[in-house]
Design an enzyme around this catalytic site. Structure first.
Site, PDB file in Angstrom:
ATOM      1  CE  LYS A 159      -4.210   1.541   2.351  1.00 41.39           C
ATOM      2  NZ  LYS A 159      -5.032   1.853   1.182  1.00 41.39           N
TER       3      LYS A 159
HETATM    4  N1  PMP Z   1      -7.541  -1.992  -3.123  1.00 45.21           N
HETATM    5  C1  PMP Z   1      -7.025  -0.766  -2.962  1.00 45.21           C
HETATM    6  C2  PMP Z   1      -6.300  -0.146  -4.093  1.00 45.21           C
HETATM    7  C3  PMP Z   1      -7.171  -0.081  -1.742  1.00 45.21           C
HETATM    8  O1  PMP Z   1      -6.663   1.145  -1.581  1.00 45.21           O
HETATM    9  C4  PMP Z   1      -7.883  -0.687  -0.694  1.00 45.21           C
HETATM   10  C5  PMP Z   1      -8.072   0.041   0.605  1.00 45.21           C
HETATM   11  N2  PMP Z   1      -7.018  -0.201   1.484  1.00 45.21           N
HETATM   12  C6  PMP Z   1      -8.403  -1.975  -0.912  1.00 45.21           C
HETATM   13  C7  PMP Z   1      -8.215  -2.594  -2.141  1.00 45.21           C
HETATM   14  C8  PMP Z   1      -9.150  -2.690   0.174  1.00 45.21           C
HETATM   15  O2  PMP Z   1      -8.278  -3.040   1.212  1.00 45.21           O
HETATM   16  P1  PMP Z   1      -8.768  -3.178   2.709  1.00 45.21           P
HETATM   17  O3  PMP Z   1      -9.976  -4.038   2.671  1.00 45.21           O
HETATM   18  O4  PMP Z   1      -7.643  -3.816   3.412  1.00 45.21           O
HETATM   19  O5  PMP Z   1      -9.078  -1.817   3.200  1.00 45.21           O
END
Ligand code: PMP
Length: 307
Positions: A159
């Site tokens: 991320k």
């Molecule tokens: N894909 C992207 C590109 C994101 O930014 C997020 C948000 N963090 C997610 C998927 C979903 O991840 P999570 O469920 O861990 O928040």
């Protein structure tokens, strides 16, 4: 506008919100090599507050940092404790938590040299990410003209701050064109994810999501897969095309911020009955039940804290 809290945890100390400042020559500000998390806490059915899947988020923060070659100068336990401390000092019973790891100022070439690695944790109240109606009525989505990252261009399991330039391009395009969110395809043309959410489709009661190729390994995605399987659904991870999405019975996005958001339209084609489908409705209901401590089976996904 983000609602100000009293304190931000910054490099090991709680500082006043307005004092959490950086120099304009902060390396990450120029080149994007930082990593972050998005975490939510909820007021539970018993009135206590709990952070949802705190450990998984902090572990992903450290994994993201490792992938892009940053060594966080704190331990997993220290960051976990700091998150709880920040929530408590800000008196936030329910809200959003944003840990950010970035490279500070020092040298200015692309190689960050020995510039300091800095860590901030901010918290604020945050309602439905895709709008108040979105959770109930679903959203309108447009396939983006921008592809999601190729797996050897950006590291998609991390991320990383800079990865979100791709998300911003897609999101602004979709909103400018009158849609709520963008759907991005991978560089082969298969459905990848949205700008901040993973995607699920449902056809003949089988739930399908993309494999972890070009997408961020979403914690909501993993949680929903487990909850759906525990409810008796078959869940498969498989590449699919945008036309398979067009003819799905249901589709929904999921993420920490977006929670479980039904998709009612893609590229001006109505999905299913053009409203939140039965499976999405059930998973959304159970997701909110789980994050609010209503199902004992998932008790170890919650970190309770007292204000
Ligand atoms: N894909 C992207 C590109 C994101 O930014 C997020 C948000 N963090 C997610 C998927 C979903 O991840 P999570 O469920 O861990 O928040």
């Amino acid at each position: 506008m983000v609602q100000k809290a009293e304190k931000i945890w910054f490099d090991g100390e709680l500082v006043n919100w307005d004092d959490a400042q950086v120099h304009v020559l902060t390396h990450t500000l120029h080149y994007g090599a930082g990593v972050f998390e998005g975490i939510r806490s909820y007021v539970c059915v018993d009135g206590k507050s709990a952070v949802f899947r705190l450990k998984a988020h902090v572990v992903r923060l450290f994994d993201s940092a490792k992938i892009i070659g940053i060594k966080i100068p704190f331990t997993i336990e220290e960051i976990t404790d700091a998150i709880i401390e920040t929530l408590k000092v800000n008196g936030l019973k329910e809200g959003y938590i944003r840990p950010l790891v970035f490279i500070g100022d020092g040298v200015m070439g692309v190689h960050p040299g020995s510039n300091p690695i800095r860590v901030a944790i901010a918290t604020w109240p945050w309602g439905a990410y895709l709008g108040d109606d979105a959770l109930e009525k679903g959203i309108r989505v447009k396939t983006s003209s921008f592809s999601r990252h190729h797996v050897n261009v950006m590291m998609t399991k991390a991320k990383t701050c800079g990865n979100y330039v791709n998300s911003i391009l897609a999101k602004v395009e979709a909103v400018t064109d009158g849609y709520d969110e963008a759907l991005m395809l991978d560089t082969q043309g298969y459905v990848s994810e949205a700008t901040g959410e993973n995607i699920f489709i449902v056809k003949d009661s089988i739930i399908k999501t993309t494999p972890l190729t070009s997408v961020l390994p979403g914690i909501t995605r993993a949680s929903l897969m487990q909850v759906a399987r525990d409810l008796g659904y078959e869940v498969v991870e498989q590449l699919f095309t945008r036309d398979e999405l067009y003819i799905a019975d249901e589709a929904f996005f999921c993420g920490t911020a977006a929670e479980v958001t039904p998709i009612r339209e893609v590229d001006n084609r109505v999905i299913g009955e053009g409203k939140c489908g039965e499976v999405a409705k059930l998973l959304q209901k159970e997701y909110f039940n789980v994050v609010k401590g209503g199902n004992e089976k998932y008790a170890d996904w919650l970190n309770y804290y007292e204000i």
